[in-house]
Scaffold this active site. Structure first.
Site, PDB file in Angstrom:
ATOM      1  N   PRO A   9       0.835  -1.211   0.000  1.00 64.04           N
ATOM      2  CG  PRO A   9       0.113  -0.949   2.206  1.00 64.04           C
ATOM      3  CD  PRO A   9       0.837  -1.908   1.288  1.00 64.04           C
TER       4      PRO A   9
ATOM      5  CB  SER B 247      -2.754   3.508   0.604  1.00 65.98           C
ATOM      6  OG  SER B 247      -2.713   4.511   1.601  1.00 65.98           O
TER       7      SER B 247
ATOM      8  CE1 TYR C 297      -0.885   4.477   8.115  1.00 60.16           C
ATOM      9  CE2 TYR C 297      -1.725   5.622   6.184  1.00 60.16           C
ATOM     10  CZ  TYR C 297      -0.676   5.043   6.879  1.00 60.16           C
ATOM     11  OH  TYR C 297       0.581   5.026   6.338  1.00 60.16           O
TER      12      TYR C 297
ATOM     13  CB  THR D 189      -0.444   0.706   8.591  1.00 60.67           C
ATOM     14  OG1 THR D 189      -0.529   0.098   7.309  1.00 60.67           O
ATOM     15  CG2 THR D 189       0.915   1.352   8.760  1.00 60.67           C
TER      16      THR D 189
ATOM     17  NE  ARG E 259       7.553   9.656   6.181  1.00 64.16           N
ATOM     18  CZ  ARG E 259       6.306   9.355   5.863  1.00 64.16           C
ATOM     19  NH1 ARG E 259       5.781   9.795   4.743  1.00 64.16           N
ATOM     20  NH2 ARG E 259       5.579   8.572   6.647  1.00 64.16           N
TER      21      ARG E 259
ATOM     22  CE  LYS F 260       2.844  -1.778   4.690  1.00 62.77           C
ATOM     23  NZ  LYS F 260       3.211  -0.425   5.103  1.00 62.77           N
TER      24      LYS F 260
ATOM     25  CB  SER G 122       6.642  -3.188   7.012  1.00 63.08           C
ATOM     26  OG  SER G 122       6.667  -1.920   6.367  1.00 63.08           O
TER      27      SER G 122
ATOM     28  CG  HIS H 131       5.535   3.302   6.780  1.00 60.37           C
ATOM     29  ND1 HIS H 131       4.350   2.991   7.413  1.00 60.37           N
ATOM     30  CD2 HIS H 131       5.185   4.169   5.803  1.00 60.37           C
ATOM     31  CE1 HIS H 131       3.361   3.661   6.859  1.00 60.37           C
ATOM     32  NE2 HIS H 131       3.843   4.395   5.866  1.00 60.37           N
TER      33      HIS H 131
ATOM     34  CG  ASP I  35       6.976  -3.443   3.312  1.00 66.28           C
ATOM     35  OD1 ASP I  35       7.842  -3.063   4.131  1.00 66.28           O
ATOM     36  OD2 ASP I  35       5.793  -3.071   3.372  1.00 66.28           O
ATOM     37  N   GLY I  36      10.285  -3.576   1.894  1.00 66.97           N
ATOM     38  CA  GLY I  36      11.428  -2.689   2.135  1.00 66.97           C
ATOM     39  C   GLY I  36      12.603  -3.041   1.250  1.00 66.97           C
TER      40      GLY I  36
END
Ligand SMILES: Cc1cc2nc3c(=O)[nH]c(=O)nc-3n(C[C@H](O)[C@H](O)[C@H](O)COP(=O)(O)O)c2cc1C
Length: 353
Positions: free
Chosen positions: A75, A104, A128, A154, A163, A222, A244, A246, A277-278
């Site tokens: 997602p 997502s 979420y 998640t 970020r 997740k 994960s 993220h 994932d990642g």
């Protein structure tokens, strides 16, 4: 373009710098973002020869659903930043490739719209959990009614990671970007802060039971990075776990996902299916994840680069490249099927011993 890196380079040229930075970036110093990719080089493959691999197949199952390859679409938010057809283009390409697309919460389409774009395709929904539990309940019910097949909660976003690329570029969401799966409109500028205000930071293990009580769908947790939490997820009825971080976008400084996969697999054994994932950029990355006990892997950015470069066709091409790399990797490894890839097919890289 013959590999995922080529797609990333082309996507970077096409996207505006703000959108590219939003997709590519991670939290803080981006050390976890880099670690995810670097971890794959710390494992080497141990191929077995003189195995009949004339009939190799990449088909496997995830949560009981057959998929054409052990790689699913993770997602990721806001596909319309990459292409006007957004999530619908991704959904059609994933369906054609025979794999699961996970939608997502931060998408521009509802679960029903996604299902209509690719009737009969295996699709999951990433949740979420918002503070507005009435809204969340209605959304979760709509996911099942639309025919999606799993609910992926998640759990690594009690607050959005910082970020810094987005701060440097001053990235803001475009005004015409719908977010139908949120209870309130998302502020366009500083939308990470707006999202943090929507997401329920009180969420705890007990709430997983609440989600299970309102949804008939298998629950996937997740964002797990420890054996302890993997066990708790199993105890609270999760059917699957996604190891994960993220994509390095939340807590910078946590380990690469491949490095914690073994402890998670060891903790839960066969009780739940473990996905990861990642940093997936190559078919051999997927094979290393399978060897360390994952049922399948998920790709986030690789899919977004395909979408940015060529819409549905671009995503289809990225999935085709990864499929072909997995297929030839299986043959060269001496494994006719994904299930044949075992712990004996990897060893720590000589340089990291
Ligand atoms: C641009 C972007 C947006 C993302 N949005 C979400 C999201 O809305 N929900 C979620 O659970 N994970 C989200 N993720 C995390 C992905 O599901 C996945 O964990 C991560 O992308 C895997 O790393 P990779 O990009 O190296 O494949 C996002 C990742 C990226 C790169």
């Amino acid at each position: 373009m013959i590999n995922v890196d080529d797609f990333e380079k082309a996507a970077r040229e096409r996207l505006d710098p703000g959108a590219y930075g939003y997709y590519a970036g991670g939290a803080g110093d981006e050390s976890t973002l880099r670690a995810n990719v670097e971890a794959f080089a710390r494992w080497e493959l141990r191929p077995r020869v003189l195995v009949d691999v004339s009939e190799v197949s990449t088909v496997t199952t995830v949560l009981g659903t057959e998929v054409a390859l052990p790689l699913l679409v993770a997602p990721t938010a806001f596909h319309r930043l990459a292409h006007p057809e957004g999530e619908l283009a991704t959904a059609r390409a994933a369906a054609a490739a025979g794999t699961v697309m996970c939608l997502s919460t931060l998408s521009s389409v509802s679960p029903a719209e996604l299902a209509a774009a690719a009737p009969g395709a295996p699709q999951w929904f990433q949740l979420y959990c918002s503070r507005d539990r009435g809204f969340t309940k209605e959304l979760v019910i709509a996911v099942a009614e639309a025919g999606l097949q799993a609910l992926v909660v998640t759990v690594d976003v009690p607050v959005a990671g910082r970020r810094e690329r987005d701060l440097h570029t001053g990235f803001a969401l475009p005004d015409d970007l719908p977010v139908p799966n949120l209870p309130v409109a998302l502020a366009r500028a500083d939308f990470h802060a707006a999202l943090s205000a929507i997401v329920d930071a009180t969420l705890s293990w007990r709430d997983l039971e609440w989600l299970r009580s309102i949804s008939p769908l298998p629950l996937v947790v997740k964002g797990v990075l420890t054996a302890e939490d993997a066990l708790l997820a199993a105890e609270h009825g999760a059917a699957g776990i996604v190891v994960s971080n993220h994509g390095g976008r939340q807590l910078d400084g946590v380990p690469a996902t491949l490095d914690v996969l073994p402890e998670v697999v060891e903790a839960v054994g066969e009780r739940v299916e473990v996905l990861i994932d990642g940093g997936i950029r190559r078919g051999t990355n997927v094979l290393k994840a399978l060897a360390l006990g994952a049922r399948a892997a998920m790709a986030g950015r690789a899919i977004l680069w395909g979408l940015a470069v060529g819409g549905e066709e671009g995503v289809a091409r990225v999935l085709e490249l990864l499929h072909d790399e997995i297929a030839s990797g299986l043959m060269l490894l001496g494994c006719p099927n994904p299930e044949d890839v075992s712990r004996a097919h990897v060893r720590p890289a000589s340089s990291s011993v």
